[in-house]
Design a protein around this motif. Structure first.
Motif, short mmCIF file in Angstrom:
data_model
loop_
_atom_site.label_atom_id
_atom_site.label_comp_id
_atom_site.label_asym_id
_atom_site.label_seq_id
_atom_site.Cartn_x
_atom_site.Cartn_y
_atom_site.Cartn_z
N GLN A 1 0.86 -1.18 0.00
CA GLN A 1 0.00 0.00 0.00
C GLN A 1 0.90 1.23 0.00
O GLN A 1 1.64 1.47 0.95
N GLU A 2 0.86 2.02 -1.06
CA GLU A 2 1.69 3.22 -1.14
C GLU A 2 0.87 4.43 -0.71
O GLU A 2 -0.20 4.69 -1.23
N LEU A 3 1.40 5.13 0.27
CA LEU A 3 0.77 6.32 0.81
C LEU A 3 1.71 7.48 0.59
O LEU A 3 2.93 7.33 0.69
N VAL A 4 1.17 8.64 0.30
CA VAL A 4 2.03 9.81 0.16
C VAL A 4 1.85 10.68 1.39
O VAL A 4 0.73 10.91 1.85
N LEU A 5 2.97 11.11 1.94
CA LEU A 5 2.95 11.98 3.10
C LEU A 5 3.24 13.40 2.64
O LEU A 5 4.28 13.66 2.02
N ALA A 6 2.34 14.30 2.92
CA ALA A 6 2.46 15.67 2.43
C ALA A 6 3.47 16.47 3.25
O ALA A 6 3.11 17.32 4.06
N THR A 7 4.73 16.15 3.03
CA THR A 7 5.81 16.89 3.67
C THR A 7 7.07 16.75 2.84
O THR A 7 7.22 15.78 2.09
N ALA B 1 -7.27 21.78 10.45
CA ALA B 1 -7.52 22.50 9.20
C ALA B 1 -6.27 22.53 8.33
O ALA B 1 -6.34 22.31 7.11
N ASN B 2 -5.12 22.77 8.93
CA ASN B 2 -3.88 22.81 8.15
C ASN B 2 -3.51 21.42 7.62
O ASN B 2 -3.01 21.29 6.50
N ALA B 3 -3.75 20.38 8.42
CA ALA B 3 -3.47 19.03 7.95
C ALA B 3 -4.33 18.69 6.73
O ALA B 3 -3.86 18.10 5.76
N LEU B 4 -5.59 19.07 6.78
CA LEU B 4 -6.49 18.81 5.65
C LEU B 4 -6.05 19.56 4.39
O LEU B 4 -6.09 19.01 3.28
N ILE B 5 -5.62 20.79 4.54
CA ILE B 5 -5.15 21.57 3.38
C ILE B 5 -4.02 20.83 2.69
O ILE B 5 -3.99 20.68 1.46
N GLY C 1 -2.77 11.42 -6.86
CA GLY C 1 -3.77 10.39 -7.11
C GLY C 1 -3.69 9.23 -6.13
O GLY C 1 -4.28 8.18 -6.35
N ARG C 2 -2.96 9.40 -5.03
CA ARG C 2 -2.83 8.37 -4.00
C ARG C 2 -3.54 8.83 -2.73
O ARG C 2 -3.81 10.02 -2.55
N ILE C 3 -3.77 7.87 -1.84
CA ILE C 3 -4.22 8.25 -0.50
C ILE C 3 -3.10 9.07 0.13
O ILE C 3 -1.93 8.67 0.11
N ALA C 4 -3.46 10.23 0.64
CA ALA C 4 -2.46 11.14 1.19
C ALA C 4 -2.67 11.33 2.68
O ALA C 4 -3.80 11.39 3.16
N LEU C 5 -1.55 11.40 3.38
CA LEU C 5 -1.55 11.72 4.80
C LEU C 5 -0.87 13.07 4.96
O LEU C 5 0.05 13.40 4.21
N ALA C 6 -1.32 13.82 5.92
CA ALA C 6 -0.61 15.04 6.28
C ALA C 6 -0.82 15.26 7.76
O ALA C 6 -1.90 14.99 8.29
N ASP C 7 0.22 15.71 8.40
CA ASP C 7 0.03 16.05 9.80
C ASP C 7 0.33 17.52 9.99
O ASP C 7 1.10 18.12 9.25
N ASP C 8 -0.32 18.06 10.96
CA ASP C 8 0.04 19.39 11.42
C ASP C 8 0.15 19.23 12.92
O ASP C 8 -0.75 18.68 13.57
N SER C 9 1.27 19.62 13.42
CA SER C 9 1.51 19.40 14.83
C SER C 9 2.29 20.55 15.42
O SER C 9 2.87 21.36 14.70
N GLY C 10 2.27 20.61 16.71
CA GLY C 10 3.01 21.66 17.38
C GLY C 10 2.89 21.51 18.87
O GLY C 10 2.29 20.56 19.38
N PHE D 1 2.25 18.30 23.26
CA PHE D 1 2.36 18.20 21.81
C PHE D 1 1.00 17.73 21.30
O PHE D 1 0.39 16.83 21.87
N THR D 2 0.54 18.33 20.22
CA THR D 2 -0.69 17.90 19.57
C THR D 2 -0.38 17.60 18.12
O THR D 2 0.38 18.33 17.47
N CYS D 3 -0.96 16.52 17.62
CA CYS D 3 -0.78 16.15 16.22
C CYS D 3 -2.14 15.82 15.62
O CYS D 3 -2.87 14.98 16.15
N ALA D 4 -2.48 16.49 14.55
CA ALA D 4 -3.68 16.16 13.77
C ALA D 4 -3.21 15.53 12.47
O ALA D 4 -2.37 16.10 11.77
N ILE D 5 -3.71 14.33 12.17
CA ILE D 5 -3.36 13.66 10.92
C ILE D 5 -4.60 13.57 10.05
O ILE D 5 -5.62 13.00 10.45
#
Length: 197
Positions: free
Chosen positions: A3-9, A48-52, A62-71, A117-121
């Motif tokens: 399963q190939e996932l793309v991480l938006a970073t 909201a930033n993770a979703l963007i 065209g792949r399932i994408a993951l993104a995290d916004d954390s701080g 620390f908070t992380c939204a994925i």
């Protein structure tokens, strides 16, 4: 086929961390770094930033994408730096951000240095389905930076129940308990569901 996932970073540290954590929970999963343009992160929350970012990566690849916004949020600073964590000093320099935070807390008693620390994925499928999972790692801000592991605010964050900073923990120990690990534990079933169609 994996399963190939793309991480938006474009952050190699983050890709490696996601690969370790996701690979443990989803054997055979491959986390790829995003190679497209960076969207403007103008959300007012981690989610909201993770979703963007995830929406942009899913649309571009065209792949399932993951993104995290954390701080990191510090109680006595009114939950700052929050979504401004990566640029708290006005730059994206980790050391400058940590040094500014330590200077702002220099006169604050140990018992008043609570932080988390908070992380939204965000997980976004190319067909537009999307969900967000959030993990929180409570602790406090140390008086000085310590440790060689991790990145960002890890050298100044002491998780609840311990005396070592997140940067002094072995990567495996951090991966088992961090805000990102907690969020990913909730995100993996979402990934599996979206991958299944």
């Amino acid at each position: 086929m994996p399963q190939e996932l793309v991480l938006a970073t474009h952050n190699a540290h983050k890709v490696a961390e996601f690969q370790r954590i996701v690979g443990e929970r989803m054997p055979g999963a491959v986390v790829l770094a995003y190679d497209g343009p960076e969207p403007v992160e103008d959300g007012t929350s981690f989610a909201a930033n993770a979703l963007i970012k995830a929406r942009a990566a899913a649309a571009h690849t065209g792949r399932i994408a993951l993104a995290d916004d954390s701080g990191i949020t510090v109680d006595i600073l009114g939950a700052a730096p929050g979504i401004l964590s990566a640029r708290w000093s006005g730059t994206r320099d980790d050391r400058a951000n940590r040094e500014l935070l330590l200077a702002q807390l220099a006169d604050i008693r140990d018992e008043d240095r609570g932080a988390r620390f908070t992380c939204a994925i965000a997980v976004v499928a190319p067909d537009g389905r999307e969900e967000v999972a959030e993990g929180v790692w409570p602790g406090r801000i140390a008086r000085a930076a310590a440790g060689e592991h991790g990145f960002g605010y890890d050298p100044v964050f002491v998780p609840d129940g311990g005396e070592l900073t997140a940067a002094e923990l072995a990567p495996e120990a951090k991966d088992a308990d961090s805000h990102r690990a907690r969020a990913l534990a909730l995100a993996v079933p979402v990934i599996e569901r979206l991958a299944a169609g």
